[in-house]
Design a protein around this motif. Structure first.
Motif, PDB file in Angstrom:
ATOM      1  N   UNK A   1       0.716  -1.234  -0.104  1.00  0.00           N
ATOM      2  CA  UNK A   1       0.009   0.042  -0.115  1.00  0.00           C
ATOM      3  C   UNK A   1       1.003   1.214  -0.233  1.00  0.00           C
ATOM      4  N   UNK A   2       1.972   1.195   0.674  1.00  0.00           N
ATOM      5  CA  UNK A   2       2.913   2.325   0.759  1.00  0.00           C
ATOM      6  C   UNK A   2       3.588   2.674  -0.613  1.00  0.00           C
ATOM      7  N   UNK A   3       3.849   1.548  -1.266  1.00  0.00           N
ATOM      8  CA  UNK A   3       4.469   1.666  -2.606  1.00  0.00           C
ATOM      9  C   UNK A   3       3.502   2.247  -3.513  1.00  0.00           C
ATOM     10  N   UNK A   4       2.351   1.610  -3.559  1.00  0.00           N
ATOM     11  CA  UNK A   4       1.174   2.421  -4.354  1.00  0.00           C
ATOM     12  C   UNK A   4       0.691   3.825  -4.076  1.00  0.00           C
TER      13      UNK A   4
ATOM     14  N   UNK B   1       2.742   6.298  -2.663  1.00  0.00           N
ATOM     15  CA  UNK B   1       3.968   7.064  -3.116  1.00  0.00           C
ATOM     16  C   UNK B   1       4.331   6.602  -4.717  1.00  0.00           C
ATOM     17  N   UNK B   2       3.611   6.001  -5.331  1.00  0.00           N
ATOM     18  CA  UNK B   2       3.891   6.018  -6.653  1.00  0.00           C
ATOM     19  C   UNK B   2       5.060   5.272  -6.962  1.00  0.00           C
ATOM     20  N   UNK B   3       5.682   4.703  -6.044  1.00  0.00           N
ATOM     21  CA  UNK B   3       7.016   3.838  -6.215  1.00  0.00           C
ATOM     22  C   UNK B   3       6.734   2.603  -7.090  1.00  0.00           C
ATOM     23  N   UNK B   4       5.770   1.766  -6.612  1.00  0.00           N
ATOM     24  CA  UNK B   4       5.294   0.506  -7.440  1.00  0.00           C
ATOM     25  C   UNK B   4       6.486  -0.502  -7.925  1.00  0.00           C
ATOM     26  N   UNK B   5       7.073  -1.096  -6.873  1.00  0.00           N
ATOM     27  CA  UNK B   5       8.085  -2.014  -7.431  1.00  0.00           C
ATOM     28  C   UNK B   5       7.809  -3.048  -8.428  1.00  0.00           C
ATOM     29  N   UNK B   6       6.287  -3.346  -8.296  1.00  0.00           N
ATOM     30  CA  UNK B   6       6.114  -4.619  -9.202  1.00  0.00           C
ATOM     31  C   UNK B   6       6.292  -5.856  -8.947  1.00  0.00           C
TER      32      UNK B   6
ATOM     33  N   UNK C   1      18.144   2.272  -2.508  1.00  0.00           N
ATOM     34  CA  UNK C   1      17.760   3.647  -1.835  1.00  0.00           C
ATOM     35  C   UNK C   1      17.475   4.712  -2.845  1.00  0.00           C
ATOM     36  N   UNK C   2      18.245   4.778  -3.981  1.00  0.00           N
ATOM     37  CA  UNK C   2      17.947   5.861  -4.633  1.00  0.00           C
ATOM     38  C   UNK C   2      16.780   5.489  -5.385  1.00  0.00           C
ATOM     39  N   UNK C   3      16.477   4.429  -6.185  1.00  0.00           N
ATOM     40  CA  UNK C   3      15.404   3.977  -7.154  1.00  0.00           C
ATOM     41  C   UNK C   3      14.228   4.192  -6.312  1.00  0.00           C
ATOM     42  N   UNK C   4      14.211   3.971  -4.978  1.00  0.00           N
ATOM     43  CA  UNK C   4      13.102   3.982  -3.955  1.00  0.00           C
ATOM     44  C   UNK C   4      12.835   5.305  -3.703  1.00  0.00           C
ATOM     45  N   UNK C   5      13.630   6.049  -3.192  1.00  0.00           N
ATOM     46  CA  UNK C   5      13.280   7.452  -2.891  1.00  0.00           C
ATOM     47  C   UNK C   5      13.118   8.435  -3.839  1.00  0.00           C
ATOM     48  N   UNK C   6      13.531   8.157  -5.038  1.00  0.00           N
ATOM     49  CA  UNK C   6      13.104   8.900  -6.004  1.00  0.00           C
ATOM     50  C   UNK C   6      11.892   8.386  -7.110  1.00  0.00           C
ATOM     51  N   UNK C   7      11.320   7.689  -6.399  1.00  0.00           N
ATOM     52  CA  UNK C   7       9.900   6.912  -6.819  1.00  0.00           C
ATOM     53  C   UNK C   7      10.025   6.407  -8.065  1.00  0.00           C
ATOM     54  N   UNK C   8      11.159   6.179  -8.460  1.00  0.00           N
ATOM     55  CA  UNK C   8      11.197   5.095  -9.874  1.00  0.00           C
ATOM     56  C   UNK C   8      10.724   3.738  -9.643  1.00  0.00           C
ATOM     57  N   UNK C   9      11.293   2.930  -8.568  1.00  0.00           N
ATOM     58  CA  UNK C   9      10.681   1.765  -8.062  1.00  0.00           C
ATOM     59  C   UNK C   9      10.982   0.694  -9.255  1.00  0.00           C
ATOM     60  N   UNK C  10      11.918   0.168  -9.779  1.00  0.00           N
ATOM     61  CA  UNK C  10      12.039  -0.693 -10.796  1.00  0.00           C
ATOM     62  C   UNK C  10      11.802  -2.181 -10.215  1.00  0.00           C
TER      63      UNK C  10
ATOM     64  N   UNK D   1       8.444   2.728   6.943  1.00  0.00           N
ATOM     65  CA  UNK D   1       8.545   3.787   7.675  1.00  0.00           C
ATOM     66  C   UNK D   1       9.948   4.706   7.168  1.00  0.00           C
ATOM     67  N   UNK D   2      10.725   3.901   6.637  1.00  0.00           N
ATOM     68  CA  UNK D   2      11.892   4.565   6.050  1.00  0.00           C
ATOM     69  C   UNK D   2      11.565   5.143   4.756  1.00  0.00           C
ATOM     70  N   UNK D   3      10.981   4.318   3.954  1.00  0.00           N
ATOM     71  CA  UNK D   3      10.587   4.862   2.789  1.00  0.00           C
ATOM     72  C   UNK D   3       9.779   6.390   2.875  1.00  0.00           C
ATOM     73  N   UNK D   4       8.729   6.252   3.848  1.00  0.00           N
ATOM     74  CA  UNK D   4       7.891   7.444   3.891  1.00  0.00           C
ATOM     75  C   UNK D   4       8.881   8.565   4.521  1.00  0.00           C
ATOM     76  N   UNK D   5       9.502   8.394   5.411  1.00  0.00           N
ATOM     77  CA  UNK D   5      10.600   9.776   6.023  1.00  0.00           C
ATOM     78  C   UNK D   5      11.589  10.068   4.800  1.00  0.00           C
TER      79      UNK D   5
END
Length: 336
Positions: free
Chosen positions: A111-114, A116-121, A219-228, A251-255
């Motif tokens: 739900x957090x990835x959805x 935040x539009x990260x969307x790891x897939x 960390x970079x792919x996640x916090x930049x909301x790329x989410x490969x 919590x880390x992704x949100x902060x």
């Protein structure tokens, strides 16, 4: 003479449409940057893809030679089914069968990835009901998340950026653009250390198959909301305290996302970047109806002022013509 007039008209045309020309150069630069990225990625990754394809063909050929009772069609059918299940986060490997993708902590992470539009897939809804709910949940949740993040960042900016910059500027009398630039650089360095470098070291220690570069990449792919989705923590078969680990990652992704947005907003408030952005923006023009109203008000005010001025002139006239009256005898003049 004609050439000078033509050159002058061209210069005037360019100067009157500076923002348009800057915008066209911006579009051209963006397209060239896309092409540059495609060329680099293709030249770097294509050899590795070709090598992997050759290795898979070799492994498949050896497997069929060692298991002649199994036809190639049946193997293809099994692999297709396994790959389809893997796309939904379900693995056929024995060491991965103990991890559930839809327990509470995993669902919270999804739900957090959805939102935040990260969307790891790596995990996706399996049922039609889950897919329909994901659409409705995202339509409501993504604007809600943007509102939440905007409100949080706006409040943090007061204490992290605006007050410190104003205090240093007024206390030591340093130029405000200089103070803001130094502050933005220090804030970016602190954020990079606290949300990229240190977490990357922690992930490289907790995840067995990750080195520091792969952890920093996550960390970079996640916090930049790329989410490969090629690297997702907590998916190992022998991961200890997996539920608590998933909650901590959420919590880390949100902060981290809030911290990155604060840094970006701090840089956007720099005077140098504001001037740079203005080069590509259209100039604000007053609406025609507003101009008409302003002109009408100006004319009305002018007419009223003229009338008032004329009345003041009449009241301040020093002499008044009074008719001259004569006596009946005609010898004395009486002025009333």
């Amino acid at each position: 003479m004609l050439q000078s007039l033509t050159s002058n008209s061209c210069v005037r045309l360019i100067q009157s449409n500076k923002s348009t020309w800057y915008f066209l150069f911006l579009v051209l630069g963006y397209v060239l940057y896309l092409i540059f990225g495609a060329v680099v990625f293709s030249s770097v990754e294509l050899p590795y893809e070709d090598l992997l394809r050759q290795e898979l063909r070799t492994v498949k050929r050896h497997f069929l030679q060692e298991n002649k009772c199994l036809s190639e069609e049946r193997l293809e059918e099994f692999l297709a089914k396994a790959l389809e299940a893997s796309n939904y986060g379900v693995s056929v490997l024995n060491n991965a069968s103990s991890n559930w993708n839809w327990d509470f902590t995993s669902a919270l992470f999804f739900a957090s990835t959805v939102l935040s539009t990260t969307g790891y897939g790596h995990t996706a809804p399996l049922s039609d009901g889950g897919k329909a709910f994901c659409i409705v949940y995202s339509v409501i949740g993504i604007p809600f998340t943007l509102l939440f993040l905007t409100a949080v960042v706006q409040r943090i900016m007061v204490f992290s950026t605006r007050r410190p910059v104003t205090y240093v500027h007024t206390r030591w009398g340093l130029p405000k653009p200089l103070v803001a630039g130094v502050h933005a650089t220090l804030l970016a360095a602190f954020t990079a250390s606290g949300f990229f470098l240190i977490p990357a070291a922690i992930f490289s220690a907790l995840e067995e198959d990750w080195n520091f570069l792969e952890s920093f990449y996550f960390c970079f792919i996640s916090l930049s909301t790329i989410g490969l989705g090629d690297y997702v923590p907590g998916e190992g078969s022998n991961q200890r305290f997996r539920e608590l680990y998933k909650v901590g990652i959420t919590i880390y992704l949100l902060l981290g996302l809030i911290a990155v947005l604060v840094v970006l907003e701090t840089f956007c408030e720099l005077q140098q970047l504001k001037q740079l952005r203005k080069m590509f923006y259209l100039k604000k023009e007053k609406p025609q109806d507003r101009l008409t109203i302003l002109d009408h008000d100006h004319l009305s005010f002018t007419s009223v002022s003229d009338q008032a001025a004329s009345l003041r002139e009449d009241k301040t006239e020093p002499y008044v013509d009074v008719p001259v009256l004569s006596s009946p005898a005609g010898d004395d003049r009486i002025i009333r």
